[in-house]
Structure formats: C-alpha cells, structure tokens
Design an enzyme around this catalytic site. Structure first.
Site, PDB file in Angstrom:
ATOM      1  N   CYS A   1     -16.204  26.062  69.927  1.00 50.56           N
ATOM      2  CA  CYS A   1     -17.555  25.665  70.332  1.00 50.56           C
ATOM      3  C   CYS A   1     -18.424  26.886  70.616  1.00 50.56           C
ATOM      4  O   CYS A   1     -19.631  26.868  70.419  1.00 50.56           O
ATOM      5  CB  CYS A   1     -17.485  24.791  71.577  1.00 50.56           C
TER       6      CYS A   1
ATOM      7  N   HIS B   1     -31.764  31.507  68.094  1.00 48.14           N
ATOM      8  CA  HIS B   1     -33.054  31.202  68.736  1.00 48.14           C
ATOM      9  C   HIS B   1     -33.665  29.892  68.238  1.00 48.14           C
ATOM     10  O   HIS B   1     -34.630  29.391  68.805  1.00 48.14           O
ATOM     11  CB  HIS B   1     -34.024  32.360  68.492  1.00 48.14           C
TER      12      HIS B   1
ATOM     13  N   ASP C   1     -33.791  28.913  73.623  1.00 43.02           N
ATOM     14  CA  ASP C   1     -34.909  29.838  73.813  1.00 43.02           C
ATOM     15  C   ASP C   1     -34.553  30.875  74.884  1.00 43.02           C
ATOM     16  O   ASP C   1     -33.519  30.778  75.557  1.00 43.02           O
ATOM     17  CB  ASP C   1     -36.218  29.076  74.106  1.00 43.02           C
TER      18      ASP C   1
END
Ligand code: CAO
Length: 423
Positions: free
Chosen positions: A340, A396, A400
């Site tokens: 993950c 991104h 953020d």
C-alpha cells in the site's frame, strides 16, 4: 482421409500444475499446424502450446483456470492428412517474464505509459502474434500493430521483432502524446577514452529501471523533508533488545513501519491508488507495507502484510525472513504483491535526505536516512537529542502539500512517543 488425434501437453520442463491462462480455440474451429491452442503461465513465464496437426477441433479437454502437467489431454482434433506425431509437440519459447517482476506491481508498465499506445488496439487477429507475444508487447508498452511484419512463418511476430522494435524506439526517439519526442541520450564509444568492460544488467535492474522511468514520467511527485525526534523511541528499543531471552533484534525500522501504518490509518488517501482512467480513487481497507531491500541482483520490495494487527516481534521476524529471502533471490511473487505504501531505508548506510521515487500505483513512499545526535534547544539550553531524517514523496495528483505536511506531523507524533501507537 481424416484421423482423430489427441494432443497432449508436451514436455514443459520440470514444472508441475501449470495454470492454463488462455484457450485460443473453440470446438469446430479449423486449425493449422503451429497455431496456438492454449497459453500456460508459471510464476516466471508464459508459454504457448501450438498444434502439431491441422484439422478441425473436435473436443477441448481443458479450460482456463485448470492446472496441467506434461501428458494432460488438451484437445482432440479431426486431423487432415499431414499429421505430425504428438511426441514432436514443443511449447513455443518462453516469452514473457511475468510475475517475477514484482518489484513491481510496478514492472508491468515497463516503458513509460505516456508513450502513445493503446493496449485495447492490440486487436486479436490483426497483427499476427501469439497471446504471449502480445503480453510481452503490452508489458513493453508497444502497440503491436505498429510492427509491420514479423520474422516468423507467415510474418508472425516473434519476441525478437518486439525487442528490435523497442530497441529502435529507444535509439531513434519515441513519439509521445502531443507529437513531441523524448530526447534521447547519446552514448559515445567510451573505448576511445580508455579500457571499458560491458556488463549486462540483471533482470531486476532492467525491470526496476523501466518502472522507475515510467513513474518518473507519469507522476507529479513532491518530496517533503522533516526530522523526527526519536530519543525516547531509541531508549525503548535499546531496553527491548537488552531483555533476557529476546530472540529477535528490534531495529528502528520496525517502529517506523508501525508509525507509518498508524499515520496511514489517520490519512486514508495515503492508502489509496488512482484508478487507471484517473477518474477515481481506490481506497484500500487493508494495510500492507513494502520495504525496499538491497540485494546483489538489485532492488526488490517484499511486502509486510496486515501491519496494524501485528506486533513488533511478528514484524521483526517477518522482515528478517523476507529480507533474507530477498537477498537469496527466493522471494515469491506473492511476497512482493499488495503493497500500500513503501519505505526505502538507507539509515543503516548513512545520508541526510534523498528523494525516493513512489512505487506506483502506490501514491507515497517514505525515505529514511541515518539518525544522529543533534543539539536541540529546549527553551533553556541545547539538549542532545537523537534525530531521524525523513523524506516523504507523494503523488501530487492524490495528495496536496498541506495533507503531506499533516501526514508527516502525524508520523513524527507517533515516533516521538511510540506509546501513542497503543492508543
Ligand atoms: N539510523 C541509524 N542507524 C540505523 C538506521 C537509521 N535510520 N537504520 C538502521 N540503522 C542501523 C541498525 O540499527 C543496525 O545497526 P546495528 O548493526 O548496530 O544493530 C544497522 O543500521 C543495520 O540495520 P539493518 O539494515 O540490519 O536493519 P534495518 O531493519 O534497518 O533494515 C532492511 C532492514 C532490509 C531495510 C535493510 O537491511 C536494507 O536492505 N537496506 C537497504 C535499503 C535499500 O536499498 N533501499 C533502497 C533505496 S531506493 O533505491
């Protein structure tokens, strides 16, 4: 006159219970010699099994999902006159390294996905190629319809054709969406400057290289650097290791793995992947962590499963076993799947900071370098504290900057006082 011929699985090397991943024919099909009947796949390779006779398929004895061995009955064919004895059947050459690439949930999209390609246009029947060759082409990001003619019988596209297409693309530049080309790097003849030795890259080196290039070109990545004060954590670690009858070694990395899992639970976007169309976020309810391990053959990433529900000791044992297996080249595909988020720890070697590359389709990776004693102002004086540098790279498109910074704060919070992991 026609004869009924039973085609059996030929000698496929010393492998057993091999998965049937594709059946390429249907009852009633008129087939030719050499036509692929089925595709088999082991954890290392795919292979096509061709027909040794031309004729009409009478009965198919296996289906996708079956496991077969040498001698398993595959197909009964009402053969034309030119029958080749079944003993001469040989599977097509092993063509595609598949699951052993697992550094690499990664390694699947070998050449950057921005290369103009569409796996869906690899329409069956247009380009003359076996499923395994199509798989190889897909893995290398090659639109097989761009290969005009293959070097095989009846212009069948072979492994060599796909490879030389890739080579040509690499040397002549590759067209990307928008029509521009990736600039190529000219490689001079170094031997004019002095003695050289050329060593082939390992399979793992090549797969990692392709994957890293793909990630580099596809993900807008940001790396955020910070320090965690691990003075108390280190004291606890030392006390654990000094206990009598301790049969495992607790390294700092184990605490970092636990703290990372806790931070991921707090910030679920860090435990997600973008869907392939980029339209949605797939949030995972399980939590596995990949650990980059340096091996003589290159970098591999074994995955520790279900981290939140495991004790430090369980994780220590699992990490020890898996990193040992990694170095011995014995990790299975399953050992490296399902990560993950990954950790790349260079702390045992040195460093102050670096910019790890996300192991996409994961969305973030944590880099760790060497902890050291630093003077920290406590309001009255400088105090010697053990400081651990951390580097968080994230995609991104999913995370953020503010969320990245908050995630790092959470990670530091757990590492500052590992008792918080119990709450
Ligand atoms: N700061 C200071 N010391 C550290 C440290 C850190 N951040 N991390 C580890 N150390 C120390 C350990 O405490 C241990 O010290 P002792 O030998 O005195 O006990 C020593 O360094 C070696 O640690 P280790 O490597 O045996 O154990 P680990 O749990 O830290 O790491 C593993 C396990 C598998 C990640 C590691 O062995 C490894 O392969 N590292 C290489 C990682 C790598 O190649 N990353 C890829 C980078 S991206 O291309």
């Amino acid at each position: 006159m026609s004869t009924t011929v039973e085609i059996k699985i030929p000698d496929i090397g010393n492998v057993h219970d091999v998965d049937v991943v594709a059946v390429e024919i249907q009852t009633g099909d008129v087939i030719t010699i050499d036509q692929t009947l089925i595709t088999l796949e082991t954890d290392k390779a795919s292979m096509d099994v061709p027909s040794t006779v031309g004729g009409t398929v009478q009965q198919i004895h296996i289906k996708v999902g079956d496991k077969v061995n040498e001698g398993s009955l595959m197909v009964t064919v009402l053969a034309n006159d030119e029958v080749t004895p079944a003993a001469e059947v040989v599977p097509a050459p092993v063509v595609a390294e598949v699951k052993s690439t697992e550094i690499a949930p990664i390694a699947k999209s070998a050449v950057p996905a921005v290369i103009e390609q569409s796996t869906s246009v690899v329409a069956k029947g247009k380009a003359h190629a076996s499923p395994a060759i199509r798989l190889l082409a897909r893995e290398l990001g090659v639109d097989i319809s761009q290969i005009a003619q293959g070097g095989g019988r009846k212009n069948r596209i072979l492994k060599e054709d796909v490879k030389s297409y890739v080579k040509k693309a690499m040397t002549e530049g590759i067209t990307v969406k928008g029509g521009s080309t990736l600039p190529k790097i000219a490689v001079p003849d170094f031997s004019v400057f002095g003695e050289i030795e050329t060593q082939p890259l390992s399979k793992i080196n090549k797969l990692t290289g392709h994957h890293m290039t793909s990630v580099w070109l596809n993900l807008p990545m940001v790396t955020y650097h910070d320090d965690a004060d691990i003075t108390e954590m280190e004291a606890f670690r030392v006390s654990l290791n000094s206990q009598k009858n301790v049969d495992v070694k607790f390294t700092g990395l184990l605490f970092i793995i636990k703290a990372l899992a806790a931070a991921m639970q707090q910030f679920p976007r860090f435990n997600s992947s973008l869907s392939s169309d980029g339209e949605s976020l797939i949030l995972k309810k399980y939590l596995n962590i990949g650990i980059a391990v340096d091996t003589p053959n290159g970098l591999v990433v074994p995955v520790l499963r279900d981290v939140p529900n495991k004790s430090l000791k369980q994780l220590a044992i699992e990490l020890g076993e898996k990193s040992e297996k990694a170095r011995a080249g014995k990790l299975t595909a399953a050992n490296m799947q399902g990560g993950c988020m990954s950790i790349s720890s260079l702390g045992g070697i040195g460093g102050k900071s670096f910019t790890p590359i996300v192991n996409a389709p994961e969305v973030a990776i944590l880099g760790v370098t060497k902890s050291s004693i630093q003077p920290v102002w406590n309001g009255k004086e400088f105090e010697p504290r053990l400081i651990l540098p951390l580097d968080l790279t994230y995609d991104h498109r999913v995370i953020d900057g503010a969320e990245g910074a908050r995630f790092m704060e959470a990670l530091k919070y757990y590492l500052n006082d590992v008792r918080r992991l119990l709450v």
